[in-house]
Design an enzyme around this catalytic site. Structure first.
Site, PDB file in Angstrom:
ATOM      1  N   HIS A 210       0.806  -1.231   0.000  1.00  0.00           N
ATOM      2  CA  HIS A 210       0.000   0.000   0.000  1.00  0.00           C
ATOM      3  C   HIS A 210       0.838   1.278   0.000  1.00  0.00           C
ATOM      4  O   HIS A 210       0.292   2.369  -0.101  1.00  0.00           O
ATOM      5  CB  HIS A 210      -0.953   0.023   1.198  1.00  0.00           C
ATOM      6  CG  HIS A 210      -0.265   0.357   2.489  1.00  0.00           C
ATOM      7  ND1 HIS A 210       0.420  -0.573   3.209  1.00  0.00           N
ATOM      8  CD2 HIS A 210      -0.142   1.525   3.162  1.00  0.00           C
ATOM      9  CE1 HIS A 210       0.940  -0.008   4.289  1.00  0.00           C
ATOM     10  NE2 HIS A 210       0.617   1.266   4.282  1.00  0.00           N
TER      11      HIS A 210
HETATM   12  C1  UD1 Z   1      -2.505   4.894   6.019  1.00  0.00           C
HETATM   13  C2  UD1 Z   1      -1.282   5.347   6.796  1.00  0.00           C
HETATM   14  C3  UD1 Z   1      -0.220   4.261   6.769  1.00  0.00           C
HETATM   15  C4  UD1 Z   1      -0.787   2.930   7.225  1.00  0.00           C
HETATM   16  C5  UD1 Z   1      -1.991   2.600   6.345  1.00  0.00           C
HETATM   17  C6  UD1 Z   1      -2.627   1.275   6.691  1.00  0.00           C
HETATM   18  C7  UD1 Z   1      -0.818   7.776   6.734  1.00  0.00           C
HETATM   19  C8  UD1 Z   1       0.025   8.814   6.128  1.00  0.00           C
HETATM   20  N1  UD1 Z   1      -0.693   6.555   6.194  1.00  0.00           N
HETATM   21  O1  UD1 Z   1      -2.126   4.785   4.643  1.00  0.00           O
HETATM   22  O2  UD1 Z   1       0.823   4.622   7.655  1.00  0.00           O
HETATM   23  O3  UD1 Z   1       0.194   1.918   7.097  1.00  0.00           O
HETATM   24  O4  UD1 Z   1      -2.957   3.637   6.512  1.00  0.00           O
HETATM   25  O5  UD1 Z   1      -3.742   1.044   5.899  1.00  0.00           O
HETATM   26  O6  UD1 Z   1      -1.568   8.048   7.651  1.00  0.00           O
HETATM   27  N2  UD1 Z   1      -9.351   4.352   1.482  1.00  0.00           N
HETATM   28  C9  UD1 Z   1     -10.544   3.683   1.289  1.00  0.00           C
HETATM   29  N3  UD1 Z   1     -11.201   3.208   2.381  1.00  0.00           N
HETATM   30  C10 UD1 Z   1     -10.722   3.370   3.639  1.00  0.00           C
HETATM   31  C11 UD1 Z   1      -9.511   4.061   3.811  1.00  0.00           C
HETATM   32  C12 UD1 Z   1      -8.825   4.544   2.731  1.00  0.00           C
HETATM   33  O7  UD1 Z   1     -11.014   3.507   0.166  1.00  0.00           O
HETATM   34  O8  UD1 Z   1     -11.366   2.919   4.594  1.00  0.00           O
HETATM   35  C13 UD1 Z   1      -8.635   4.902   0.308  1.00  0.00           C
HETATM   36  C14 UD1 Z   1      -8.667   6.404   0.349  1.00  0.00           C
HETATM   37  O9  UD1 Z   1      -9.721   6.891  -0.392  1.00  0.00           O
HETATM   38  C15 UD1 Z   1      -7.342   6.816  -0.226  1.00  0.00           C
HETATM   39  C16 UD1 Z   1      -6.445   5.634   0.040  1.00  0.00           C
HETATM   40  O10 UD1 Z   1      -7.262   4.544   0.427  1.00  0.00           O
HETATM   41  O11 UD1 Z   1      -7.410   6.976  -1.599  1.00  0.00           O
HETATM   42  C17 UD1 Z   1      -5.412   5.947   1.073  1.00  0.00           C
HETATM   43  O12 UD1 Z   1      -5.950   6.132   2.388  1.00  0.00           O
HETATM   44  P1  UD1 Z   1      -5.120   6.969   3.478  1.00  0.00           P
HETATM   45  O13 UD1 Z   1      -5.723   6.842   4.814  1.00  0.00           O
HETATM   46  O14 UD1 Z   1      -4.844   8.317   2.975  1.00  0.00           O
HETATM   47  O15 UD1 Z   1      -3.693   6.279   3.511  1.00  0.00           O
HETATM   48  P2  UD1 Z   1      -3.255   4.752   3.510  1.00  0.00           P
HETATM   49  O16 UD1 Z   1      -2.572   4.502   2.209  1.00  0.00           O
HETATM   50  O17 UD1 Z   1      -4.352   3.832   3.931  1.00  0.00           O
END
Ligand code: UD1
Length: 367
Positions: A210
């Site tokens: 991820h």
């Molecule tokens: C975040 C954390 C990372 C952790 C990871 C575990 C930060 C900077 N990063 O990264 O340290 O290892 O979580 O998962 O805080 N999304 C969904 N559904 C959800 C959550 C996210 O579809 O429930 C999508 C969002 O729309 C976005 C992407 O996933 O496009 C990234 O989500 P985000 O929380 O920004 O960061 P992660 O890559 O999950």
């Protein structure tokens, strides 16, 4: 003592669960509850399988507050959480704000609490990768710069904190609450419903990806998946796909014959599939800890780690050079891997230590 406990993203939930359980256990021994706490969910992760399923399986109480921050760019997500938490903190004025890990929610709430003159405790403080291209490194370094009390997972973390000017009376080496959760759930793991049909008795690897550097470019993601798919030979590669990765994967318009792609798994399902696998290939930090404690071989697709004990004592190997990845995967498949040793204080009772320490603290002249 009034405490806000912050959780926002998937890797936070297994870190807070044992702390809440211990706060409750401590309160039960007293005539009247010593700890009052609010659980604040920032809403950074919001899909059922990224959030709610963890609350259910880890028996975390319903959050008292959900800030509903959701997704966004680094700045807008952090800002949404800060705006929401600023209002929430003014309404209740806690004595202490406990943040865990290194996600955007950790940083955002630590800043808000400190500016509201609320003491900040950072669980998993002090770890460093030195890799400034990762938002997590910025989050943990900035958080630590304003943290009052550190609950650390390693001696290395203690050294980093002392070297950056923090004092030993702020630092409590307690172990790893993520491992508390792991140990207390090992007997309750759940086989995913697809497992018998899609994996059955076949030997398999588990893959998770991820990190933006691996999944935000279609070329990079395709190259990496191709490499892993080929190196796996006749092994199945079970790939619970993070939503961020899914977005990019869906643009590739192709498939990989060895990859069994599934939605993100619940906690008990994920630990089940790791525990029964030949090994894990990942870019996550937390999974390297879990794999090490379960003595499951682990390859980390990064060139640095903030968790060096998973390499020196655990089963983790850093493989940044993708030309070497096949060789490591072949070794993993062949079962030729180092054995894990005990990691100091990763013994399942870190949260107990934290709550014992909290119970003796005198914050703002009241406790
Ligand atoms: C975040 C954390 C990372 C952790 C990871 C575990 C930060 C900077 N990063 O990264 O340290 O290892 O979580 O998962 O805080 N999304 C969904 N559904 C959800 C959550 C996210 O579809 O429930 C999508 C969002 O729309 C976005 C992407 O996933 O496009 C990234 O989500 P985000 O929380 O920004 O960061 P992660 O890559 O999950």
């Amino acid at each position: 003592m009034k405490i806000d406990i912050i959780a926002g993203a998937r890797p936070n939930f297994m870190k807070i669960s044992p702390i809440i359980r211990q706060l409750e256990a401590y309160n039960r021994q007293k005539e009247k509850p010593f700890f009052e706490y609010r659980l604040v969910h920032t809403g950074q992760h919001y899909d059922r399988n990224m959030s709610q399923s963890f609350f259910e399986e880890l028996q975390i109480p319903e959050p008292d507050i959900n800030l509903g921050a959701g997704s966004g760019t680094q700045a807008s997500q952090t800002a949404q959480i800060m705006i929401g938490y600023e209002q929430a903190i003014q309404e209740w004025k806690p004595d202490l704000c406990i943040v865990v890990g290194d996600v955007n929610s950790t940083l955002a709430c630590a800043i808000v609490a400190k500016k509201a003159e609320v003491k900040v405790a950072h669980v998993e403080g002090g770890i460093r990768s030195g890799d400034w291209s990762m938002p997590e490194e910025i989050n943990r370094t900035v958080t630590d710069s304003i943290t009052d009390y550190f609950f650390t997972t390693s001696e290395t973390a203690n050294k980093h904190l002392l070297a950056s000017g923090h004092t030993s009376d702020q630092i409590f080496f307690v172990g790893n609450t993520m491992i508390d959760s792991l140990m207390s759930h090992l007997e309750k793991l759940r086989k995913p419903s697809f497992f018998d049909d899609r994996i059955g008795d076949k030997p398999y690897l588990v893959l998770t990806l991820h990190r933006p550097s691996n999944v935000d470019s279609a070329d990079q993601l395709a190259r990496l998946l191709e490499l892993i798919n080929t190196a796996a030979r006749d092994f199945v590669v079970l790939f619970p796909m993070h939503p961020r990765t899914r977005k990019m994967y869906d643009t590739l318009g192709r498939t990989f014959s060895n990859l069994e792609i599934v939605d993100p798994l619940s906690y008990l399902e994920f630990i089940y599939v790791v525990k029964h696998s030949r090994g894990v290939v990942t870019d996550s930090g937390g999974i390297t800890e879990e794999a090490s404690v379960m003595n499951i071989p682990c390859i980390t697709l990064r060139d640095s780690t903030e968790r060096p004990e998973t390499i020196t004592l655990g089963t983790n190997e850093l493989v940044a050079d993708q030309t070497k990845l096949s060789g490591f995967i072949h070794q993993m498949i062949a079962g030729e891997w180092k054995q894990a040793q005990q990691i100091p204080l990763w013994d399942g009772i870190a949260a107990e230590r934290i709550v014992d320490i909290l119970s003796t603290m005198n914050l703002n002249g009241r406790n």
